[in-house]
Design a protein around this motif. Structure first.
Motif, PDB file in Angstrom:
ATOM      1  N   CYS A  89       0.829  -1.203   0.000  1.00  0.00           N
ATOM      2  CA  CYS A  89       0.000   0.000   0.000  1.00  0.00           C
ATOM      3  C   CYS A  89       0.864   1.253   0.000  1.00  0.00           C
ATOM      4  O   CYS A  89       0.601   2.207  -0.731  1.00  0.00           O
ATOM      5  N   LEU A  90       1.914   1.241   0.802  1.00  0.00           N
ATOM      6  CA  LEU A  90       2.803   2.397   0.909  1.00  0.00           C
ATOM      7  C   LEU A  90       3.498   2.669  -0.425  1.00  0.00           C
ATOM      8  O   LEU A  90       3.564   3.805  -0.891  1.00  0.00           O
ATOM      9  N   ARG A  91       4.014   1.608  -1.052  1.00  0.00           N
ATOM     10  CA  ARG A  91       4.692   1.770  -2.347  1.00  0.00           C
ATOM     11  C   ARG A  91       3.710   2.204  -3.427  1.00  0.00           C
ATOM     12  O   ARG A  91       4.038   3.023  -4.290  1.00  0.00           O
ATOM     13  N   ASN A  92       2.487   1.660  -3.378  1.00  0.00           N
ATOM     14  CA  ASN A  92       1.486   1.984  -4.384  1.00  0.00           C
ATOM     15  C   ASN A  92       1.062   3.447  -4.281  1.00  0.00           C
ATOM     16  O   ASN A  92       0.899   4.136  -5.299  1.00  0.00           O
ATOM     17  N   LYS A  93       0.878   3.932  -3.047  1.00  0.00           N
ATOM     18  CA  LYS A  93       0.516   5.333  -2.848  1.00  0.00           C
ATOM     19  C   LYS A  93       1.650   6.247  -3.314  1.00  0.00           C
ATOM     20  O   LYS A  93       1.402   7.316  -3.879  1.00  0.00           O
ATOM     21  N   ALA A  94       2.882   5.826  -3.076  1.00  0.00           N
ATOM     22  CA  ALA A  94       4.032   6.614  -3.517  1.00  0.00           C
ATOM     23  C   ALA A  94       4.083   6.686  -5.044  1.00  0.00           C
ATOM     24  O   ALA A  94       4.355   7.749  -5.614  1.00  0.00           O
ATOM     25  N   SER A 115       9.602   5.008   9.935  1.00  0.00           N
ATOM     26  CA  SER A 115       8.278   5.182  10.552  1.00  0.00           C
ATOM     27  C   SER A 115       7.304   5.879   9.614  1.00  0.00           C
ATOM     28  O   SER A 115       6.275   6.402  10.054  1.00  0.00           O
ATOM     29  N   THR A 116       7.610   5.887   8.319  1.00  0.00           N
ATOM     30  CA  THR A 116       6.756   6.550   7.335  1.00  0.00           C
ATOM     31  C   THR A 116       5.376   5.903   7.282  1.00  0.00           C
ATOM     32  O   THR A 116       5.261   4.679   7.254  1.00  0.00           O
ATOM     33  N   THR A 117       4.339   6.724   7.255  1.00  0.00           N
ATOM     34  CA  THR A 117       2.959   6.233   7.152  1.00  0.00           C
ATOM     35  C   THR A 117       2.200   7.052   6.111  1.00  0.00           C
ATOM     36  O   THR A 117       2.637   8.149   5.725  1.00  0.00           O
ATOM     37  N   PHE A 118       1.054   6.510   5.685  1.00  0.00           N
ATOM     38  CA  PHE A 118       0.177   7.233   4.759  1.00  0.00           C
ATOM     39  C   PHE A 118      -1.205   7.309   5.379  1.00  0.00           C
ATOM     40  O   PHE A 118      -1.793   6.289   5.743  1.00  0.00           O
ATOM     41  N   ASN A 119      -1.717   8.520   5.523  1.00  0.00           N
ATOM     42  CA  ASN A 119      -3.042   8.747   6.094  1.00  0.00           C
ATOM     43  C   ASN A 119      -4.069   8.796   4.972  1.00  0.00           C
ATOM     44  O   ASN A 119      -4.094   9.753   4.194  1.00  0.00           O
ATOM     45  N   SER A 120      -4.905   7.756   4.881  1.00  0.00           N
ATOM     46  CA  SER A 120      -5.883   7.672   3.789  1.00  0.00           C
ATOM     47  C   SER A 120      -6.959   8.741   3.910  1.00  0.00           C
ATOM     48  O   SER A 120      -7.483   9.216   2.896  1.00  0.00           O
ATOM     49  N   MET A 121      -7.314   9.105   5.143  1.00  0.00           N
ATOM     50  CA  MET A 121      -8.344  10.122   5.347  1.00  0.00           C
ATOM     51  C   MET A 121      -7.869  11.481   4.827  1.00  0.00           C
ATOM     52  O   MET A 121      -8.637  12.225   4.211  1.00  0.00           O
ATOM     53  N   GLU A 122      -6.621  11.821   5.077  1.00  0.00           N
ATOM     54  CA  GLU A 122      -6.074  13.102   4.632  1.00  0.00           C
ATOM     55  C   GLU A 122      -5.411  13.000   3.265  1.00  0.00           C
ATOM     56  O   GLU A 122      -5.029  14.029   2.685  1.00  0.00           O
ATOM     57  N   ASN A 123      -5.241  11.757   2.774  1.00  0.00           N
ATOM     58  CA  ASN A 123      -4.542  11.510   1.515  1.00  0.00           C
ATOM     59  C   ASN A 123      -3.162  12.173   1.536  1.00  0.00           C
ATOM     60  O   ASN A 123      -2.765  12.910   0.633  1.00  0.00           O
ATOM     61  N   LYS A 124      -2.420  11.863   2.616  1.00  0.00           N
ATOM     62  CA  LYS A 124      -1.164  12.549   2.853  1.00  0.00           C
ATOM     63  C   LYS A 124      -0.138  11.590   3.454  1.00  0.00           C
ATOM     64  O   LYS A 124      -0.471  10.753   4.287  1.00  0.00           O
ATOM     65  N   PHE A 125       1.115  11.739   3.023  1.00  0.00           N
ATOM     66  CA  PHE A 125       2.224  10.999   3.615  1.00  0.00           C
ATOM     67  C   PHE A 125       2.726  11.729   4.857  1.00  0.00           C
ATOM     68  O   PHE A 125       2.779  12.959   4.894  1.00  0.00           O
TER      69      PHE A 125
END
Length: 267
Positions: A89-94, A115-125
């Motif tokens: 998911c992280l690579r795909n969003k990137a 510790s990198t994360t992706f917030n789906s609600m904010e659509n933000k890394f």
């Protein structure tokens, strides 16, 4: 005995080679010299002093390293469906942001500390970020840096003479005393030959996301903050007279077959 100088020595420390006569003197020498008593398996030994025992020790050390690496590869987290799904998911969003994000196997230091994360609600890394200040030999790790934050705002707590922390400001006084126009932010270009290391220069006025677009990132970004007025060995692509500046669109579209295979496997 090198501790009390009274009794005949009976023991020799494997770490620092100090002679001791008793357990009490052993403890005293460890305390005085901050010695842990464990033999340094990687200590330098000259060719003239190298023996068969040293060769055997090196062989066993390599075997231990192999066993540790094998144990890490067999760890349950490596084969966990949840972990694979998260990384995919992280690579795909990137990729959707025109960033080629590559992840390392479990056991690598960068994989453990990322510790990198992706917030789906904010659509933000929210990036794990490392700042390196070569002129002061200083490194700082930031966690949860939003991708819409500009690089200038990210650096303010470090090199701004007014807003920076006093302790940090003192350590980075070379930077805080220099005009902002002298500050350059560089990021190493990945997937190049070892003898042709080059860097991209980033725009401090643009957001972290805009600067990362079209780039290859291994685990998390590492930014090098340098000064134009001070000499450094970092060659910026397009300014070395031998190669043109990179085209970010073409770079981002060239996803390696290895990485594509990893994504298919993890899906």
């Amino acid at each position: 005995c090198e501790t009390c100088s009274k009794e005949e020595a009976k023991y020799r420390c494997p770490r620092c080679m100090k002679y001791s006569c008793s357990l009490l003197c052993v403890k005293k020498h460890k305390l005085a010299l901050s010695c842990n008593g464990v033999r340094d398996k990687t200590a330098f030994i000259s060719v003239n002093e190298f023996t068969d025992l040293n060769l055997l020790s090196d062989y066993r050390f390599l075997e231990d390293v192999g066993r540790t690496a094998d144990a890490a590869a067999r760890h349950c987290i490596v084969h966990s469906p949840a972990t694979k799904r998260l990384l995919y998911c992280l690579r795909n969003k990137a990729r959707g942001c025109n960033i080629e994000l590559k992840t390392l196997p479990v056991g690598f230091t960068k994989r453990r500390e990322n510790s990198t994360t992706f917030n789906s609600m904010e659509n933000k890394f929210y990036w794990h970020l490392k700042l390196v200040f070569p002129h002061c030999h200083a490194e700082y790790t930031l966690k949860g840096v939003p991708d819409d934050k500009t690089l200038a705002d990210i650096l303010k707590p470090y090199i701004d003479p007014v807003e920076s922390d006093p302790v940090v400001c003192q350590r980075l006084k070379i930077y805080t005393a220099s005009p902002q126009s002298d500050v350059r932010i560089l990021m190493k270009i990945e997937n190049r030959r070892r003898n042709s290391v080059r860097y991209n220069e980033l725009d401090a006025s643009r957001s972290l996301l805009d600067n990362l677009k079209g780039k290859v990132i291994i685990e998390y970004p590492t930014l090098f903050v340098v000064l134009k007025t001070l000499k450094n060995d970092m060659v910026v692509l397009g300014q070395d007279g031998g190669e043109p500046a990179e085209n970010s669109d073409s770079e981002s579209s060239s996803l390696s077959s290895v990485e594509e295979g990893e994504i298919r496997d993890s899906s």
